[in-house]
Design an enzyme around this catalytic site. Sequence first.
Site, PDB file in Angstrom:
ATOM      1  N   GLU A   1      43.935  39.208  45.368  1.00 43.13           N
ATOM      2  CA  GLU A   1      45.113  39.439  46.190  1.00 43.13           C
ATOM      3  C   GLU A   1      44.789  39.002  47.613  1.00 43.13           C
ATOM      4  OE1 GLU A   1      45.520  43.637  45.654  1.00 43.13           O
ATOM      5  OE2 GLU A   1      44.411  44.099  47.495  1.00 43.13           O
TER       6      GLU A   1
ATOM      7  N   PHE B   1      34.325  64.910  44.159  1.00 44.08           N
ATOM      8  CA  PHE B   1      35.011  64.119  45.193  1.00 44.08           C
ATOM      9  C   PHE B   1      36.437  64.595  45.438  1.00 44.08           C
ATOM     10  CE2 PHE B   1      31.702  61.420  43.477  1.00 44.08           C
ATOM     11  CZ  PHE B   1      31.096  60.929  44.619  1.00 44.08           C
TER      12      PHE B   1
ATOM     13  N   GLU C   1      46.923  43.166  34.455  1.00 40.40           N
ATOM     14  CA  GLU C   1      46.022  42.026  34.322  1.00 40.40           C
ATOM     15  C   GLU C   1      44.749  42.443  33.600  1.00 40.40           C
ATOM     16  OE1 GLU C   1      45.276  40.795  38.310  1.00 40.40           O
ATOM     17  OE2 GLU C   1      43.825  42.375  38.703  1.00 40.40           O
TER      18      GLU C   1
ATOM     19  N   GLU D   1      40.996  38.522  48.816  1.00 44.22           N
ATOM     20  CA  GLU D   1      40.083  39.282  47.975  1.00 44.22           C
ATOM     21  C   GLU D   1      39.842  38.535  46.667  1.00 44.22           C
ATOM     22  OE1 GLU D   1      41.250  43.327  47.522  1.00 44.22           O
ATOM     23  OE2 GLU D   1      41.093  43.744  49.666  1.00 44.22           O
TER      24      GLU D   1
ATOM     25  N   LYS E   1      51.961  41.293  45.301  1.00 41.59           N
ATOM     26  CA  LYS E   1      50.849  40.909  44.427  1.00 41.59           C
ATOM     27  C   LYS E   1      51.300  40.080  43.228  1.00 41.59           C
ATOM     28  CE  LYS E   1      47.762  44.596  45.878  1.00 41.59           C
ATOM     29  NZ  LYS E   1      48.509  44.821  47.110  1.00 41.59           N
TER      30      LYS E   1
ATOM     31  N   ASN F   1      45.422  40.266  51.558  1.00 37.09           N
ATOM     32  CA  ASN F   1      45.888  41.291  52.476  1.00 37.09           C
ATOM     33  C   ASN F   1      46.254  40.613  53.795  1.00 37.09           C
ATOM     34  OD1 ASN F   1      45.488  43.568  50.761  1.00 37.09           O
ATOM     35  ND2 ASN F   1      43.296  43.360  51.100  1.00 37.09           N
TER      36      ASN F   1
END
Length: 698
Positions: free
Chosen positions: A292, A352, A200, A275, A116, A294
Amino acid sequence: MFSKILIANRGEIACRVIQTARRMGIATVAVYSDADAQAPFVKMADEAVHIGPSPAAESYLLPEKIIDACKQTGAEAVHPGYGFLSERASFVEALEKEGITFIGPPAGAIAAMGDKIESKKLAKEAGVNVVPGFVGEIRDTEHAVEIAGDIGYPVMMKASAGGGGKGMRLAWSEEDVREGFEATRREGKASFGDDRVFIEKFIENPRHIEIQILGDIHGTILYLNERECSIQRRHQKVVEEAPSPFVTPEMRKAMGEQCVALARAVDYHSAGTVELIVSGADPTGESFYFLEMNTRLQVEHPVTEAITGINLVEQMIRVAVGEKLALTQDDIGIDGWSIENRVYAEDPYRGFLPSTGRLVHYSPPVPGWTADEEVAGQKRRGVARELPGGGEGGVRVDDGVYEGGEVSIYYDPMIAKLVTWAPTRDAAADLQIEALDAFRIEGLGHNIDFLSAIMQHPRFRSGELTTGFIAEEYPEGFEGAPVSEEFQRRLAALFAGNEFTWQNRAHRISGQLGGDDGDIGVNRTTCDWLVKIEPASAGAEASRHEVKLSDEGAEVDGVMVGGGTDWMPGMVEARGWDEDERPFGLIVHRDGAHWKVTTRGRTTRALVLPLRLAQHESLMLEKEPPDLSKMLICPMPGMLVKLHVEEGEEVQPGQPLATVEAMKMENILRAEKEGTITSIRAEEGESLAVDAVILELE
């Protein structure tokens, strides 16, 4: 064409590749760990090779194990799926040295775009918009604090080799950076073997939109439209759809062409995804930034397959063998709308928390992967379903689990992917709701109710999405989808009707062997009921409804309710319908006089009593829950990574007490109130069961 390929992965994606390879006449080899010995993908493959213990670091992440399995079975090529070794350039190089083909992009492209930090440098050099940030070496926490301050809060800390939402922390202040930087490094090291981190600027109110690309080794690179992946939790995608409700044809073209140019700069071939982070506040769509790339097949690839008609796994195999793409950019269209929901082993009613364990019952709305070629052939759009307004849609389930199997602590908690296709977005969402109603999972927590609630949410229906959707719409957690007064009355009628059916059946059984049945057959069951529906949240009051049943229907609190249900004693999966005969699915359980019904994104519990006993209901004792406020309880199975306090230490509300790792994610457990640590009951490195006591305080 290859005669035999090996799938260096597990679960649903291994099943996915095996199914396509079989249709192409290619033999398949599965590799599996101890935990996956009985998994469906192992049985689906023509051959299977055991490669080690359950932890991924001792099995699926070891290139030499995969290469040995190829040599043992004669596999000519390897499909990596996603995760594990799919974006490791050294693995591709190791395969090439052994004369084994990698079904994916070249090692150089993976190295350039998979990292990345380096990919952002390349994107910037190529003139692609990138998010402001620091992509150099970050020495330590103090350096991270300095960088974050220069960029300006909020910032995002990401593991350089990360993916799948792991190794990411959002920091709104210096305190957040100090607390999260080392955790981000540890997650990157544990999951990807790389502890480098970059920082970032975090763009507020962002949309996450990605472009699917596909290229061959002859220089053709196409973009296959976009996917909207903005609905995320902890940076893990939950809902994906194609196309995006935000993207215009002009935006699609601009984004797609830029992504193709980026891929061409690194000589990319095979399937990949770029992305983008897009400012939802800019309706022009010009404010999009490279996030990024993938260099692999994405989890959410089925929605692209559904709207384009292109089998991405098949195209990856054909590209790897050297074939030219038989498509041009003009051939890529958009047909209808597709939505994918990820069904996870996590409990939305408990914040969750991951939920591992045995799948006591597993019944998807349509069959998952199967050896039946006729059913498998329908997988692009799924099993046909008639739409309420006419026409036809499709429901597809990609899974890799089975009833009686376990969801392990060693791997990702995804149980299945539920995919629907329809001519319109609303119809695809409606199909999701219908399918989720019919999706029965028992034995562990799952997020089916939550997914249904999202599909019904007015904001989702409007298409006004950002990556903050879940945090913004459920700030106090999830308590079930909202229920209208009309539907609440329908539920009350359903509870009363089911209790009537149950008791009427019981009254028709004498209980005597060879005895006189007496007046069996005479209906002695009352038609007047009190239905007490439990509140969704603690502290709220239960709702009480008087229900009178008759041949005409049910009268609830003086209001007639039409419709009915096909439920009968012994059934768990049933169907209900309203006065207009619109159906809805039901999961029904009974425990004594208590009922539990799950439908339309909500699990509702109720006590049903004959109305004549209503005056005594208030006298019934309710069990008081134990006081757990003096204990720190482990909310999930996992490993105690770090204790942040010592015995005798005074703590404040919100202070970190312990960090537990579960499902490859670190979870910080904090103090809920002020107190003093009186005893510590667990040690760092210890495996903890759910509800295990970590420490006590007073």
